[in-house]
Enzyme design. Structure first.
Site, PDB file in Angstrom:
ATOM      1  N   HIS A  46       0.897  -1.187   0.021  1.00 20.29           N
ATOM      2  CA  HIS A  46      -0.147   0.049  -0.031  1.00 20.29           C
ATOM      3  C   HIS A  46       0.977   1.275  -0.091  1.00 20.29           C
ATOM      4  O   HIS A  46       1.964   1.278   0.479  1.00 20.29           O
ATOM      5  CB  HIS A  46      -1.006  -0.089   1.263  1.00 20.29           C
ATOM      6  CG  HIS A  46      -1.874   1.160   1.187  1.00 20.29           C
ATOM      7  ND1 HIS A  46      -1.534   2.049   1.913  1.00 20.29           N
ATOM      8  CD2 HIS A  46      -3.163   1.093   0.908  1.00 20.29           C
ATOM      9  CE1 HIS A  46      -2.588   3.018   1.655  1.00 20.29           C
ATOM     10  NE2 HIS A  46      -3.812   2.456   0.989  1.00 20.29           N
ATOM     11  N   GLU A  47       0.416   2.292  -0.328  1.00 23.52           N
ATOM     12  CA  GLU A  47       1.095   3.565  -0.494  1.00 23.52           C
ATOM     13  C   GLU A  47       1.717   4.202   0.755  1.00 23.52           C
ATOM     14  O   GLU A  47       2.531   4.981   0.819  1.00 23.52           O
ATOM     15  CB  GLU A  47       0.280   4.632  -1.002  1.00 23.52           C
ATOM     16  CG  GLU A  47      -0.944   4.984  -0.308  1.00 23.52           C
ATOM     17  CD  GLU A  47      -1.637   6.129  -1.120  1.00 23.52           C
ATOM     18  OE1 GLU A  47      -2.607   6.886  -0.372  1.00 23.52           O
ATOM     19  OE2 GLU A  47      -1.836   5.993  -2.434  1.00 23.52           O
ATOM     20  N   THR A  48       1.252   3.598   1.924  1.00 24.28           N
ATOM     21  CA  THR A  48       1.396   4.099   3.180  1.00 24.28           C
ATOM     22  C   THR A  48       2.597   3.307   3.829  1.00 24.28           C
ATOM     23  O   THR A  48       3.009   3.376   5.036  1.00 24.28           O
ATOM     24  CB  THR A  48       0.221   4.384   4.119  1.00 24.28           C
ATOM     25  OG1 THR A  48      -0.056   2.863   4.299  1.00 24.28           O
ATOM     26  CG2 THR A  48      -0.662   5.383   3.666  1.00 24.28           C
ATOM     27  N   LYS A  49       2.932   2.145   3.001  1.00 19.06           N
ATOM     28  CA  LYS A  49       3.860   1.169   3.730  1.00 19.06           C
ATOM     29  C   LYS A  49       5.105   1.352   3.313  1.00 19.06           C
ATOM     30  O   LYS A  49       5.770   2.166   2.199  1.00 19.06           O
ATOM     31  CB  LYS A  49       3.443  -0.353   3.397  1.00 19.06           C
ATOM     32  CG  LYS A  49       1.935  -0.469   3.845  1.00 19.06           C
ATOM     33  CD  LYS A  49       1.861  -0.297   5.401  1.00 19.06           C
ATOM     34  CE  LYS A  49       0.616  -0.999   5.971  1.00 19.06           C
ATOM     35  NZ  LYS A  49      -0.603   0.043   5.720  1.00 19.06           N
ATOM     36  N   ASN A  50       6.296   0.398   3.773  1.00 24.49           N
ATOM     37  CA  ASN A  50       7.611   0.648   3.629  1.00 24.49           C
ATOM     38  C   ASN A  50       8.148   0.411   2.151  1.00 24.49           C
ATOM     39  O   ASN A  50       9.085   1.154   1.569  1.00 24.49           O
ATOM     40  CB  ASN A  50       8.392  -0.374   4.467  1.00 24.49           C
ATOM     41  CG  ASN A  50       8.190  -0.136   5.853  1.00 24.49           C
ATOM     42  OD1 ASN A  50       7.046   0.169   6.157  1.00 24.49           O
ATOM     43  ND2 ASN A  50       8.892  -0.936   6.566  1.00 24.49           N
TER      44      ASN A  50
END
Length: 161
Positions: free
Chosen positions: A143-147
């Protein structure tokens, strides 16, 4: 050279899904969870961590988390296991690995599956070994918010036959 999680991590198989949520749902299917089965899960996690198993009739048994890591409190796990327990779900919160040695020992003694929700911890390590390679199944997120991101996506990592 492109990064291929299955090859880089040394897992037996890495599949691709549209999200980590779907990867978690696949773990419930792969474990053939049924109504009446129980899954120990941390009380502090994204709702998908529990929903993936509830959708297949399994009952979440919530364990408190540690105040220092916000990960599953390994000291509570053994006391929550019943004859209906089939799996322990770990969430490596914020890339910090759970205390895996005692949890894996409990799972081994009780013949329970361990699923690592590793949405935050791809390429993180616990005692020199990659998170997502301890349990029989693991689920990183892209997801765009992950590492590591590709906008969306997930991958059930399969560590056992």
């Amino acid at each position: 050279m492109p990064c291929v999680p299955g090859k880089e991590l040394g897992v037996r198989k890495a599949l691709l899904t549209t999200s980590c949520t779907h990867a978690l749902e696949m773990t419930a299917l792969l474990l053939d969870l049924k109504p009446g089965d129980e899954v120990v899960i941390p009380s502090f996690a994204f709702v998908s961590a529990a929903n993936a198993f509830v959708l297949h009739g399994a009952r979440p048994v919530f364990a408190d988390v540690r105040s220092d890591t916000l990960n599953l409190d390994e000291k509570q796990v053994a006391g929550l296991i019943t004859a209906n327990t089939r799996a322990i779900v770990l969430v490596h919160y914020a890339g910090v690995g759970c205390e895996l040695d005692p949890i894996m020992e409990i799972a081994r003694r009780r013949n329970l599956a361990v699923i690592e929700d590793n949405a935050h911890g791809l390429f993180g390590k616990y005692l020199g070994k990659y998170l997502g390679t301890f349990g029989c199944l693991a689920t990183p997120s892209f997801h765009e918010t992950k590492n590591f991101t590709c906008g969306e996506g997930g991958a059930p990592l399969i560590n056992e036959d």
